[in-house]
Design a protein around this motif. Structure first.
Motif, PDB file in Angstrom:
ATOM      1  N   ALA B 408      58.809  77.246  39.165  1.00  0.00           N
ATOM      2  CA  ALA B 408      59.886  77.088  38.184  1.00  0.00           C
ATOM      3  C   ALA B 408      59.468  76.110  37.080  1.00  0.00           C
ATOM      4  O   ALA B 408      59.706  76.365  35.888  1.00  0.00           O
ATOM      5  CB  ALA B 408      61.158  76.601  38.878  1.00  0.00           C
ATOM      6  N   PHE B 409      58.842  75.005  37.483  1.00  0.00           N
ATOM      7  CA  PHE B 409      58.363  74.056  36.464  1.00  0.00           C
ATOM      8  C   PHE B 409      57.306  74.724  35.574  1.00  0.00           C
ATOM      9  O   PHE B 409      57.304  74.555  34.347  1.00  0.00           O
ATOM     10  CB  PHE B 409      57.747  72.813  37.129  1.00  0.00           C
ATOM     11  CG  PHE B 409      58.708  72.037  37.982  1.00  0.00           C
ATOM     12  CD1 PHE B 409      60.062  71.986  37.663  1.00  0.00           C
ATOM     13  CD2 PHE B 409      58.269  71.347  39.102  1.00  0.00           C
ATOM     14  CE1 PHE B 409      60.956  71.269  38.460  1.00  0.00           C
ATOM     15  CE2 PHE B 409      59.153  70.636  39.896  1.00  0.00           C
ATOM     16  CZ  PHE B 409      60.509  70.601  39.575  1.00  0.00           C
ATOM     17  N   ALA B 410      56.415  75.463  36.202  1.00  0.00           N
ATOM     18  CA  ALA B 410      55.363  76.137  35.435  1.00  0.00           C
ATOM     19  C   ALA B 410      55.967  77.161  34.478  1.00  0.00           C
ATOM     20  O   ALA B 410      55.473  77.353  33.363  1.00  0.00           O
ATOM     21  CB  ALA B 410      54.381  76.821  36.380  1.00  0.00           C
ATOM     22  N   LEU B 411      57.047  77.786  34.912  1.00  0.00           N
ATOM     23  CA  LEU B 411      57.696  78.773  34.040  1.00  0.00           C
ATOM     24  C   LEU B 411      58.284  78.103  32.801  1.00  0.00           C
ATOM     25  O   LEU B 411      58.132  78.605  31.680  1.00  0.00           O
ATOM     26  CB  LEU B 411      58.790  79.509  34.826  1.00  0.00           C
ATOM     27  CG  LEU B 411      59.564  80.561  34.037  1.00  0.00           C
ATOM     28  CD1 LEU B 411      58.636  81.652  33.511  1.00  0.00           C
ATOM     29  CD2 LEU B 411      60.662  81.179  34.892  1.00  0.00           C
ATOM     30  N   VAL B 412      58.943  76.982  33.015  1.00  0.00           N
ATOM     31  CA  VAL B 412      59.501  76.256  31.865  1.00  0.00           C
ATOM     32  C   VAL B 412      58.380  75.873  30.901  1.00  0.00           C
ATOM     33  O   VAL B 412      58.492  76.069  29.672  1.00  0.00           O
ATOM     34  CB  VAL B 412      60.264  74.997  32.341  1.00  0.00           C
ATOM     35  CG1 VAL B 412      60.698  74.160  31.146  1.00  0.00           C
ATOM     36  CG2 VAL B 412      61.475  75.392  33.169  1.00  0.00           C
ATOM     37  N   ALA B 413      57.298  75.363  31.455  1.00  0.00           N
ATOM     38  CA  ALA B 413      56.177  74.947  30.602  1.00  0.00           C
ATOM     39  C   ALA B 413      55.583  76.140  29.859  1.00  0.00           C
ATOM     40  O   ALA B 413      55.268  76.049  28.666  1.00  0.00           O
ATOM     41  CB  ALA B 413      55.108  74.264  31.459  1.00  0.00           C
ATOM     42  N   THR B 414      55.457  77.258  30.554  1.00  0.00           N
ATOM     43  CA  THR B 414      54.872  78.450  29.925  1.00  0.00           C
ATOM     44  C   THR B 414      55.763  78.966  28.803  1.00  0.00           C
ATOM     45  O   THR B 414      55.285  79.288  27.702  1.00  0.00           O
ATOM     46  CB  THR B 414      54.674  79.548  30.985  1.00  0.00           C
ATOM     47  OG1 THR B 414      53.849  79.031  32.033  1.00  0.00           O
ATOM     48  CG2 THR B 414      54.015  80.770  30.386  1.00  0.00           C
ATOM     49  N   LEU B 415      57.051  79.045  29.077  1.00  0.00           N
ATOM     50  CA  LEU B 415      57.967  79.534  28.042  1.00  0.00           C
ATOM     51  C   LEU B 415      57.987  78.593  26.845  1.00  0.00           C
ATOM     52  O   LEU B 415      58.065  79.029  25.687  1.00  0.00           O
ATOM     53  CB  LEU B 415      59.375  79.692  28.634  1.00  0.00           C
ATOM     54  CG  LEU B 415      59.518  80.789  29.699  1.00  0.00           C
ATOM     55  CD1 LEU B 415      60.895  80.722  30.345  1.00  0.00           C
ATOM     56  CD2 LEU B 415      59.295  82.167  29.087  1.00  0.00           C
ATOM     57  N   LEU B 416      57.925  77.311  27.149  1.00  0.00           N
ATOM     58  CA  LEU B 416      57.903  76.325  26.064  1.00  0.00           C
ATOM     59  C   LEU B 416      56.642  76.492  25.218  1.00  0.00           C
ATOM     60  O   LEU B 416      56.695  76.454  23.983  1.00  0.00           O
ATOM     61  CB  LEU B 416      57.955  74.920  26.672  1.00  0.00           C
ATOM     62  CG  LEU B 416      58.492  73.810  25.778  1.00  0.00           C
ATOM     63  CD1 LEU B 416      59.882  74.122  25.279  1.00  0.00           C
ATOM     64  CD2 LEU B 416      58.483  72.481  26.526  1.00  0.00           C
ATOM     65  N   LEU B 417      55.542  76.707  25.880  1.00  0.00           N
ATOM     66  CA  LEU B 417      54.278  76.902  25.158  1.00  0.00           C
ATOM     67  C   LEU B 417      54.353  78.144  24.268  1.00  0.00           C
ATOM     68  O   LEU B 417      53.967  78.104  23.091  1.00  0.00           O
ATOM     69  CB  LEU B 417      53.132  77.042  26.165  1.00  0.00           C
ATOM     70  CG  LEU B 417      51.761  77.413  25.599  1.00  0.00           C
ATOM     71  CD1 LEU B 417      51.257  76.312  24.678  1.00  0.00           C
ATOM     72  CD2 LEU B 417      50.758  77.663  26.718  1.00  0.00           C
TER      73      LEU B 417
END
Lengths: 262, 777
Positions: B408-417
């Motif tokens: 979930a954290f990685a998803l937030v970071a990916t979407l933010l990127l």
């Protein structure tokens, strides 16, 4: 979604739900897989995609169906639990089936009432259908069948080999935690021996006290499964060693130690 | 994402008559004249014979199209699909073979030394192919800088129909079935190797590696040939994923043996037994609040009547396949190229944890498909797909959030990127692209803030260890607990294989980065992939951060390897120049690549296929040696101490089931790594992991008694095989005080001292594993 397709999907959903709820396991397995991985996602995909549009490619559609099905299983389960429901076979079956039927309803309604919008997306194009020919038989069916057979053989054989390798007969001697001290200063202990091989017997159990003196001796007669259980009485003020001997062996085969009451 | 430029004179393939389009001698246009060549339907400049697909190019009157003075561009419009063109020669023009995107033009009057043949580049998603014709290196100085004289730059632009996600024959599986049949032979070979490992045969390891390569390389080879359409590529990719999942499953087909799988087996079983969510799971407390995987397993188990182990195996396999499918779909949608989608997927299959951790019955396995679904839906939404894709993205975010914290954290970071690159590169700034990462952040924070409140403390420990290792590396004092150097030295061959693979990836990454920078690429998704690739290399640095470094690096690569795979696919499929040719100014590394995409054929393509297959196979070998299971346990086999899957056998399992039958769930049980894993799952007891000191002591003293009291230990599990062999990973216990310093197995005195303590009872003995009750605390 045209009426025929909607009807077939709805009917299949009802049959699947009934099979899951009432059928024996060999029927429930394929229908359960269908209800868990295919039907809810299929209906929701049909409901989400506008009629007359090809918003999704074949690959995307193939992957979206099981994804949405799993989402129904998880989010539906969470929703059900949050309103106090119990997650069992019936409730999960109902979650999946009702969602599927609702999706079919929405897809059918949209197909009947919404004029296809052809702007802003790729227009419907005739798709080439897979035609079964002799060439296909050699080029597609034969090798895929071979691949599936190879995988099946490898899987079944691997499973059997693993089971046979690790399925070792474990012989154990165990005791439950000793009971309370009775008026005579003794405690009753339930002792169990599992996995005894009758052919390796006879078995005998010898109890030895703190000082090494023999407290008692018991002949062990395992049942047909190789199991034996019985109660023994041990003095609470002694550290008792329970030795299990096998056949003519002089060294104990398995050993338990019951600590004295402090 | 599909438009990658590359080309120069060096890329020119050798003269092969069947790959050549020859333009007949035509009057060289005047300096201010443009030649526009149109299809037959247009007013006549181009004629095409129906029978042989030959395109005849004729000059058109200058009035057809104006062009700038000095621009010698010839524009050729080819009607119909390029795939229909045949290799016949008429009137000096020859078109490429079927499925081949290269068009080569032989210039009869061209200078022979500089090469009469030039490579054509085709822009995916665009109908343009640019042919750079031989030219004299004429230069002129403009503001102190050399520039090409346009008058001698003879470029031909051919517009071809763009590639579509759907091939001309969507149902054509091509060679995929036969390739997968061959790949399945590899599965059989690995099954044989596993059986050989169980029975300790000498040939097993050889068979394992041959099998792994047969499973993997034929699929890679076929995908790299770039002849596969969407259907064939997809079938190849999914077939490979299936075969590789078989490899994982056949390692331990009859039961879960990896501790984390056992923990999730318990979480799932608790739901099937109680019908309730969020029930306490002593084996893995944080998993309680991420019930996605357990719900899937329990739901399938209840719906089908299958045991939890079987249902879990199916769920993990399906989730793994869905993840691969979404990766394929996302790259296909972004690149319009099935070859790139396929190559990205097979490259990702070389991730360290792909074969085991990412396809085990673990909560990350359940979250990963929804991670990729969200990325795909975000892409579709940003590409104008409409709000329905926004809805799908929200579903994906919700599913990821309730399934696994780190994902979930990685998803937030990916979407933010993804959104930030879009905001940074596009004008006017598309601020609304931040909606999806905003929603993701809100959902994840809400879940952690209101439901999974314990996850912060759970993740705090590894983060602190990482920080301590960083501090130590940067010159700080070593912190207690993690000596940072306790891990077992990695064999040189293993390091070399992994190093070569990473080096290969780095070369590809740098080539694509150089290409994009010099070309002033504005594709937001490519830039996001590039940044993600950079994070991948940074994450690899984490492997040197203390004892947990390799594990952290491996887990991080689960996410960062996605963009890295895409970058690698761009480099391989579009043959991005590794060593660029010098430009007319003598600059090599700063030479600006021409626009368009290089598409190669013939020997050059064959060379790329061989080299690409070798590189990706090397990456796969590196992943198998550096991933999981460790090299010493690549094959299943007899018991090994503290070796996870290799430590779970009938003796340990029987002892844990005895605990489940006889001990209350609240009792605290300590033991070695395997004993604790089994006791807390099959045994349903409360695990105590920091018990190493109790085992290493040769005598039972007040110190040990105090440890028992302070940790509130009720029972200890003692496996006497700890005295036979050294531990696989240099530690018998979790938080082992002797980690990395163990030189000999535990002695009889260390393992037998429990029998000499008056207050300790031995309540279970199966000849190998003994369970001791600690008495009154």
């Amino acid at each position: 979604m045209n009426p025929v397709r909607a009807g077939v999907l709805a009917g299949l959903t009802v049959v699947t739900a009934l099979a899951v709820a009432f059928a024996p396991i060999w029927i429930a397995v394929p229908f359960g897989l269908l209800l868990a991985f295919v039907l809810p996602g299929l209906a929701l995909t049909e409901a989400v995609i506008r009629p007359g549009r090809r918003d999704l490619g074949v690959v995307e559609r193939i992957v979206l169906v099981p994804s949405l099905s799993l989402a129904v299983l998880v989010l539906g389960g969470l929703a059900l639990w949050s309103i106090g429901g119990n997650l069992n076979r019936t409730s999960w079956m109902l979650v999946c089936a009702v969602t599927t039927l609702a999706g079919v309803g929405v897809a059918f309604y949209r197909a009947q009432n919404i004029v296809p919008v052809l702007t802003g997306g790729p227009a419907e194009e005739p798709r080439e259908k897979y035609r079964f020919t002799q060439e296909r038989l050699v080029k597609d069916v034969l090798p895929l069948t071979l691949a599936v057979l190879l995988l099946g053989v490898a899987g079944v054989w691997s499973f059997a080999d693993s089971v046979n390798t690790y399925d070792v007969r474990v012989t154990s001697l165990s005791a439950e935690a000793p009971g309370p001290v009775d008026a005579e200063g003794n405690r009753v202990v339930q002792v169990t021996a599992d996995g005894l091989e009758v052919a390796s017997g006879p078995y005998r159990m010898v109890l030895v006290g703190t000082t090494g003196q023999q407290l008692s001796k018991h002949d062990i007669a395992p049942d047909t499964d190789g199991d034996w259980t019985g109660r023994i009485t041990v003095p609470s003020d002694q550290r008792v060693t329970v030795n299990l001997f096998r056949g003519a062996e002089t060294e104990p085969f398995r050993t338990l130690i019951i600590a004295a009451v402090p | 994402m599909g438009d990658q430029p590359t080309s120069d004179g060096k890329r020119t393939p050798g003269a092969q008559s069947d790959e050549t389009i020859v333009i007949p001698p035509t009057p060289k246009p005047d300096a201010d004249a443009t030649q526009v060549i149109r299809p037959p339907s247009a007013p006549a400049p181009v004629k095409k014979k129906d029978a042989d697909d030959t395109v005849v190019i004729r000059a058109t009157p200058p009035a057809k199209k104006k062009r700038a003075v000095g621009d010698d561009t010839v524009i050729i419009r080819l009607p119909g699909s390029p795939a229909k063109t045949a290799g016949t020669k008429t009137g000096g023009i020859k078109k490429k073979t079927v499925g081949d995107d290269t068009v080569i033009i032989r210039l009869p009057s061209g200078p022979t030394k500089t090469g009469a043949l030039t490579t054509v580049r085709k822009q995916a998603g665009d109908d343009t192919v640019i042919i750079r014709l031989p030219q004299a290196p004429a230069k002129k100085q403009v503001a102190g800088r050399a520039v090409v004289d346009k008058k001698v730059d003879e470029t031909v632009i051919i517009r071809l129909p763009a590639e579509k996600p759907e091939p001309a024959k969507p149902a054509d599986l091509g060679w995929a079935p036969w390739v997968l049949a061959v790949s399945s032979l590899g599965v059989v070979l690995v099954a044989l190797a596993y059986a050989g490992g169980r029975h300790e045969t000498a040939w097993a390891m050889t068979a394992y590696w041959i099998g792994q390569i047969i499973v993997f390389s034929p699929v890679v080879f076929r995908l790299l040939s770039r002849l596969a359409g969407v259907a064939e590529s997809f079938v190849l990719v999914m077939g490979l994923a299936t075969n590789q999942y078989m490899l994982k499953w056949m390692y331990s087909p009859d039961q879960f043996r990896f501790p984390d799988e056992l923990q999730h087996w318990l979480a799932t079983t608790l739901i099937t037994e109680s019908g309730e969510l969020f029930r306490q799971n002593n084996a893995l407390p944080p998993a309680v609040h991420f019930p996605g995987l357990a719900e899937m397993g329990a739901g399938l188990s209840l719906l089908t009547g299958l045991p939890v182990t079987a249902a879990g195996t199916i769920v993990a396999g399906v989730a793994h396949l869905i993840f691969v499918g979404w990766l394929f779909a996302a790259v296909l949608r972004a690149s319009n190229s099935p070859a790139m989608a396929g190559v990205a997927c097979v490259t990702y299959a070389t991730a360290m944890h792909y074969l085991f951790f990412n396809s085990m019955f673990l909560y990350a396995t359940a979250a990963l498909p929804f991670f990729m679904l969200t990325v795909w839906a975000h892409r579709r939404w940003r590409a104008g797909g409409g709000r329905r894709f926004l809805s799908l993205a929200v579903i994906g975010i919700a599913m990821t959030t309730v399934s696994h914290h780190v994902t979930a954290f990685a998803l937030v970071a990916t979407l933010l990127l993804l959104s930030l690159t879009e905001v940074a590169l596009e004008k006017p700034r598309p601020w609304h692209s931040l909606i999806v990462p905003g929603v993701a952040l809100a959902i994840v924070c809400s879940w952690i803030g209101f439901v999974a409140t314990d996850v912060i403390s759970y993740l705090e420990a590894p983060v602190q260890r990482l920080a301590a290792s960083l501090n130590q590396i940067l010159g700080g004092a070593p912190s207690g607990g993690d000596d940072g150097g306790a891990s077992k030295p990695v064999p040189l061959v293993q390091l070399a294989v992994q190093g070569l693979g990473i080096l290969g990836l780095l070369v590809l990454f740098l080539a694509v980065a150089r290409d994009m920078i010099l070309r002033k690429d504005r594709d937001t998704w490519r830039w996001a992939a590039l940044v993600g690739g950079a994070v991948f290399f940074a994450g690899n640095g984490a492997r040197f951060l203390g004892q947990n470094g390799p594990e952290i690096a491996g887990r991080l690569s689960t996410f960062t390897y996605v963009p890295m795979s895409i970058i690698a696919a761009i480099a391989i499929v579009h043959a991005v120049q590794i060593i660029p040719a010098k430009d007319e100014n003598g600059r090599r590394w700063l030479s600006v690549p021409p626009p368009g995409v290089a598409v190669t054929t013939g020997r050059r393509l064959a060379g790329q296929v061989y080299i690409g297959t070798t590189l990706i196979t090397l990456l796969m070998v590196g992943a198998r040696t550096g991933g999981w299971p460790p090299v010493s346990a690549l094959l299943p086999g007899p018991y090994m101490p503290a070796a996870y899957e290799r430590s779970v056998d009938a003796y340990g399992v029987d002892a844990s089931f005895w605990q489940q039958r006889n001990l209350p769930q609240e009792v605290r049980v300590g033991g070695d790594i395997t004993a604790v894993a089994l006791s807390s799952t099959y045994g349903r007891t409360d695990p105590v992991r920091e018990v190493g000191e109790l085992y290493y002591a040769t005598e039972w003293t007040a110190t040990e008694q105090e440890i028992v009291r302070s940790l509130a230990i009720n029972y200890l599990v003692v496996d006497h095989r700890l005295g036979d062999l050294l531990p696989m990973d240099n530690a018998y216990f979790q938080s082992d005080p002797m980690a990395g310093k163990i030189t000999e197995p535990l002695s009889d005195a260390q393992l037998g001292k429990f029998d000499t303590v008056d207050t300790i009872s031995r309540l279970y003995d199966n000849g190998t594993v003994r369970i001791y009750q600690m008495g009154d605390l």
